[in-house]
Design a protein around this motif. Structure first.
Motif, PDB file in Angstrom:
ATOM      1  N   ALA A   1      36.099 -12.989 -27.559  1.00 20.84           N
ATOM      2  CA  ALA A   1      34.885 -12.144 -28.890  1.00 20.84           C
ATOM      3  C   ALA A   1      33.747 -12.968 -28.701  1.00 20.84           C
ATOM      4  O   ALA A   1      32.741 -13.110 -29.531  1.00 20.84           O
ATOM      5  CB  ALA A   1      35.518 -13.596 -29.857  1.00 20.84           C
ATOM      6  N   LEU A   2      33.402 -13.741 -27.424  1.00 18.52           N
ATOM      7  CA  LEU A   2      31.861 -14.448 -26.984  1.00 18.52           C
ATOM      8  C   LEU A   2      31.377 -13.414 -26.625  1.00 18.52           C
ATOM      9  O   LEU A   2      30.110 -12.920 -26.033  1.00 18.52           O
ATOM     10  CB  LEU A   2      32.245 -15.117 -26.246  1.00 18.52           C
ATOM     11  N   SER A   3      31.738 -11.900 -25.760  1.00 20.21           N
ATOM     12  CA  SER A   3      31.259 -10.762 -25.301  1.00 20.21           C
ATOM     13  C   SER A   3      30.314  -9.743 -26.114  1.00 20.21           C
ATOM     14  O   SER A   3      30.092 -10.207 -27.019  1.00 20.21           O
ATOM     15  CB  SER A   3      31.867  -9.771 -25.124  1.00 20.21           C
ATOM     16  N   LYS A   4      28.711  -9.542 -25.687  1.00 15.04           N
ATOM     17  CA  LYS A   4      27.477  -8.996 -25.989  1.00 15.04           C
ATOM     18  C   LYS A   4      28.339  -7.876 -27.080  1.00 15.04           C
ATOM     19  O   LYS A   4      27.927  -7.827 -28.324  1.00 15.04           O
ATOM     20  CB  LYS A   4      26.920  -8.377 -25.342  1.00 15.04           C
ATOM     21  N   GLY A   5      29.457  -6.879 -26.792  1.00 12.68           N
ATOM     22  CA  GLY A   5      29.835  -5.872 -27.658  1.00 12.68           C
ATOM     23  C   GLY A   5      30.378  -6.572 -28.471  1.00 12.68           C
ATOM     24  O   GLY A   5      30.632  -5.823 -30.082  1.00 12.68           O
ATOM     25  N   ALA A   6      31.438  -7.477 -28.368  1.00 14.86           N
ATOM     26  CA  ALA A   6      32.105  -8.617 -29.729  1.00 14.86           C
ATOM     27  C   ALA A   6      31.079  -8.472 -30.732  1.00 14.86           C
ATOM     28  O   ALA A   6      30.711  -8.587 -31.991  1.00 14.86           O
ATOM     29  CB  ALA A   6      33.117  -8.773 -29.370  1.00 14.86           C
ATOM     30  N   GLN A   7      30.420  -9.614 -30.350  1.00 17.17           N
ATOM     31  CA  GLN A   7      29.060 -10.070 -31.063  1.00 17.17           C
ATOM     32  C   GLN A   7      28.410  -8.895 -32.083  1.00 17.17           C
ATOM     33  O   GLN A   7      27.961  -9.318 -32.408  1.00 17.17           O
ATOM     34  CB  GLN A   7      28.383 -10.939 -30.069  1.00 17.17           C
ATOM     35  N   SER A   8      28.280  -7.710 -30.859  1.00 17.21           N
ATOM     36  CA  SER A   8      27.206  -6.639 -32.109  1.00 17.21           C
ATOM     37  C   SER A   8      28.447  -6.116 -32.786  1.00 17.21           C
ATOM     38  O   SER A   8      27.571  -5.421 -33.698  1.00 17.21           O
ATOM     39  CB  SER A   8      26.472  -5.830 -30.670  1.00 17.21           C
ATOM     40  N   HIS A   9      29.096  -5.726 -32.968  1.00 14.06           N
ATOM     41  CA  HIS A   9      30.332  -5.617 -34.013  1.00 14.06           C
ATOM     42  C   HIS A   9      30.104  -6.137 -35.014  1.00 14.06           C
ATOM     43  O   HIS A   9      30.371  -5.650 -36.137  1.00 14.06           O
ATOM     44  CB  HIS A   9      31.791  -5.612 -33.404  1.00 14.06           C
ATOM     45  N   LEU A  10      30.751  -7.535 -34.736  1.00 16.32           N
ATOM     46  CA  LEU A  10      29.941  -9.043 -35.622  1.00 16.32           C
ATOM     47  C   LEU A  10      28.640  -9.207 -36.224  1.00 16.32           C
ATOM     48  O   LEU A  10      28.832  -8.789 -37.859  1.00 16.32           O
ATOM     49  CB  LEU A  10      30.482 -10.061 -35.377  1.00 16.32           C
ATOM     50  N   ALA A  11      27.706  -8.469 -35.354  1.00 14.14           N
ATOM     51  CA  ALA A  11      26.583  -8.090 -35.759  1.00 14.14           C
ATOM     52  C   ALA A  11      26.060  -7.026 -37.343  1.00 14.14           C
ATOM     53  O   ALA A  11      25.248  -7.138 -38.764  1.00 14.14           O
ATOM     54  CB  ALA A  11      25.668  -8.248 -35.282  1.00 14.14           C
ATOM     55  N   PHE A  12      26.736  -6.110 -36.387  1.00 11.82           N
ATOM     56  CA  PHE A  12      27.482  -4.786 -37.287  1.00 11.82           C
ATOM     57  C   PHE A  12      27.987  -5.059 -38.810  1.00 11.82           C
ATOM     58  O   PHE A  12      27.515  -4.709 -40.079  1.00 11.82           O
ATOM     59  CB  PHE A  12      27.711  -3.582 -36.708  1.00 11.82           C
ATOM     60  N   ALA A  13      29.302  -5.624 -38.978  1.00 11.45           N
ATOM     61  CA  ALA A  13      29.711  -5.252 -39.623  1.00 11.45           C
ATOM     62  C   ALA A  13      28.937  -6.880 -40.606  1.00 11.45           C
ATOM     63  O   ALA A  13      29.134  -6.839 -42.016  1.00 11.45           O
ATOM     64  CB  ALA A  13      30.950  -6.907 -39.414  1.00 11.45           C
ATOM     65  N   ARG A  14      27.700  -8.200 -40.181  1.00  7.91           N
ATOM     66  CA  ARG A  14      27.533  -8.450 -40.565  1.00  7.91           C
ATOM     67  C   ARG A  14      25.916  -7.807 -42.152  1.00  7.91           C
ATOM     68  O   ARG A  14      25.959  -7.562 -43.299  1.00  7.91           O
ATOM     69  CB  ARG A  14      26.765  -9.649 -40.403  1.00  7.91           C
ATOM     70  N   GLU A  15      25.211  -6.751 -41.151  1.00  9.50           N
ATOM     71  CA  GLU A  15      24.576  -6.212 -41.759  1.00  9.50           C
ATOM     72  C   GLU A  15      25.124  -5.064 -42.702  1.00  9.50           C
ATOM     73  O   GLU A  15      24.477  -4.795 -44.145  1.00  9.50           O
ATOM     74  CB  GLU A  15      23.336  -5.460 -40.787  1.00  9.50           C
ATOM     75  N   LEU A  16      26.344  -5.103 -42.928  1.00 10.29           N
ATOM     76  CA  LEU A  16      26.813  -3.467 -43.926  1.00 10.29           C
ATOM     77  C   LEU A  16      27.159  -4.328 -44.887  1.00 10.29           C
ATOM     78  O   LEU A  16      26.660  -3.633 -45.862  1.00 10.29           O
ATOM     79  CB  LEU A  16      28.009  -3.198 -43.044  1.00 10.29           C
ATOM     80  N   LEU A  17      27.610  -5.391 -43.960  1.00  5.06           N
ATOM     81  CA  LEU A  17      27.907  -6.402 -45.841  1.00  5.06           C
ATOM     82  C   LEU A  17      27.188  -6.691 -46.808  1.00  5.06           C
ATOM     83  O   LEU A  17      26.413  -6.553 -47.699  1.00  5.06           O
ATOM     84  CB  LEU A  17      28.961  -7.531 -45.785  1.00  5.06           C
ATOM     85  N   ALA A  18      25.416  -7.099 -46.015  1.00  4.09           N
ATOM     86  CA  ALA A  18      24.098  -7.250 -46.496  1.00  4.09           C
ATOM     87  C   ALA A  18      24.273  -6.734 -47.152  1.00  4.09           C
ATOM     88  O   ALA A  18      23.249  -6.330 -48.404  1.00  4.09           O
ATOM     89  CB  ALA A  18      23.128  -7.869 -45.612  1.00  4.09           C
TER      90      ALA A  18
ATOM     91  N   ALA B   1      26.717 -10.074 -48.279  1.00  2.00           N
ATOM     92  CA  ALA B   1      26.695 -11.524 -48.016  1.00  2.00           C
ATOM     93  C   ALA B   1      27.649 -12.447 -46.889  1.00  2.00           C
ATOM     94  O   ALA B   1      28.180 -13.126 -48.394  1.00  2.00           O
ATOM     95  CB  ALA B   1      25.322 -11.828 -47.929  1.00  2.00           C
ATOM     96  N   ALA B   2      28.562 -13.078 -46.175  1.00  2.05           N
ATOM     97  CA  ALA B   2      29.604 -13.267 -45.958  1.00  2.05           C
ATOM     98  C   ALA B   2      29.534 -14.136 -44.769  1.00  2.05           C
ATOM     99  O   ALA B   2      28.809 -13.315 -43.553  1.00  2.05           O
ATOM    100  CB  ALA B   2      30.800 -12.330 -45.815  1.00  2.05           C
ATOM    101  N   LYS B   3      30.186 -14.604 -43.926  1.00  3.92           N
ATOM    102  CA  LYS B   3      30.267 -15.447 -43.424  1.00  3.92           C
ATOM    103  C   LYS B   3      31.294 -14.601 -42.769  1.00  3.92           C
ATOM    104  O   LYS B   3      32.181 -14.161 -42.796  1.00  3.92           O
ATOM    105  CB  LYS B   3      30.560 -17.059 -43.185  1.00  3.92           C
ATOM    106  N   ILE B   4      31.028 -13.647 -40.919  1.00  8.68           N
ATOM    107  CA  ILE B   4      31.797 -13.036 -40.512  1.00  8.68           C
ATOM    108  C   ILE B   4      31.836 -13.902 -39.086  1.00  8.68           C
ATOM    109  O   ILE B   4      31.117 -13.638 -38.340  1.00  8.68           O
ATOM    110  CB  ILE B   4      31.564 -11.766 -39.908  1.00  8.68           C
ATOM    111  N   GLU B   5      33.305 -13.581 -38.489  1.00 11.23           N
ATOM    112  CA  GLU B   5      33.565 -14.556 -37.275  1.00 11.23           C
ATOM    113  C   GLU B   5      34.888 -14.004 -36.570  1.00 11.23           C
ATOM    114  O   GLU B   5      35.302 -13.371 -37.345  1.00 11.23           O
ATOM    115  CB  GLU B   5      33.615 -16.443 -37.653  1.00 11.23           C
ATOM    116  N   ALA B   6      34.083 -14.145 -35.564  1.00  9.69           N
ATOM    117  CA  ALA B   6      35.756 -13.164 -34.485  1.00  9.69           C
ATOM    118  C   ALA B   6      36.821 -14.659 -34.355  1.00  9.69           C
ATOM    119  O   ALA B   6      36.452 -15.740 -34.553  1.00  9.69           O
ATOM    120  CB  ALA B   6      35.225 -13.304 -33.435  1.00  9.69           C
ATOM    121  N   THR B   7      38.419 -14.027 -34.568  1.00 13.78           N
ATOM    122  CA  THR B   7      39.081 -14.823 -34.936  1.00 13.78           C
ATOM    123  C   THR B   7      39.562 -14.691 -33.103  1.00 13.78           C
ATOM    124  O   THR B   7      39.430 -14.277 -32.507  1.00 13.78           O
ATOM    125  CB  THR B   7      40.489 -13.841 -35.229  1.00 13.78           C
ATOM    126  N   PRO B   8      39.556 -16.494 -33.220  1.00 17.15           N
ATOM    127  CA  PRO B   8      39.903 -16.369 -31.670  1.00 17.15           C
ATOM    128  C   PRO B   8      41.027 -16.270 -30.782  1.00 17.15           C
ATOM    129  O   PRO B   8      41.902 -16.138 -31.170  1.00 17.15           O
ATOM    130  CB  PRO B   8      39.722 -18.142 -31.255  1.00 17.15           C
TER     131      PRO B   8
END
Length: 187
Positions: free
Chosen positions: A158-175, A180-187
């Motif tokens: 979840a902390l890799s650059k790839g995972a973080q960029s996918h989360l950023a993509f999801a945030r941008e899509l929702l925005a 707008a939503a809080k999206i976090e990785a599930t550990p």
């Protein structure tokens, strides 16, 4: 999904035979749309992940969709493929689904050190403007490793650059959808 709060209908290798079976069926381009029409109101989003091929399965996805998000590798041949894809979308729009639009292009396997990557990225932005997401998905070993562990990258690392960029993509899509939503990785 046990942890994600979403439903998943996976495919398997047997779906490859559907291409042949669809040829003989009436309204073959509408099979997926007809199947989703009864349940789509139960969801905020229905994501259809189509193969990178312009075949009957992809046409079914386009016929069922309101919009398309195109993952775009920043390489020369991907530009040619994008041109073919856009041509197919135009045909689907004029003959099968007048609602379909390109919602966004997402640059994937992005390597900012490569001059070609930068040139292709600039060309995409020039032609598609604000349809190009700000988020880029970088080349990342953790993304490539995740399938061999049977996990999405968000569960693999979840902390890799790839995972973080996918989360950023999801945030941008929702925005972009005013969600707008809080999206976090599930550990």
């Amino acid at each position: 999904s046990e942890s994600g709060g979403y439903d998943l209908v996976p495919s398997n290798r047997e779906l490859a035979g559907a291409e042949i079976e669809l040829i003989q069926i009436d309204r073959r381009e509408f099979r997926l749309k007809d199947a989703l029409d009864g349940i789509k109101e139960e969801y905020d989003f229905v994501v259809i992940d189509s193969p990178p091929a312009l075949n009957m399965l992809t046409v079914n996805g386009f016929t069922a969709a309101d919009s398309v998000i195109i993952p775009m590798q920043c390489e020369y041949y991907a530009l040619e493929g994008l041109s073919d894809l856009v041509g197919t979308l135009r045909k689907v729009k004029s003959n099968l689904n007048s609602k379909i639009e390109i919602e966004a292009l997402v640059r994937t396997m992005y390597d900012p050190r490569s001059m070609l990557t930068q040139q292709v990225s600039d060309e995409i932005k020039k032609h598609y403007g604000d349809k190009v997401f700000d988020t880029v998905i970088p080349r990342n070993v953790r993304i490539a490793e995740a399938p061999s562990f049977g996990k999405p990258v968000l569960l693999h690392d979840a902390l890799s650059k790839g995972a973080q960029s996918h989360l950023a993509f999801a945030r941008e899509l929702l925005a972009r959808h005013g969600m707008a939503a809080k999206i976090e990785a599930t550990p």
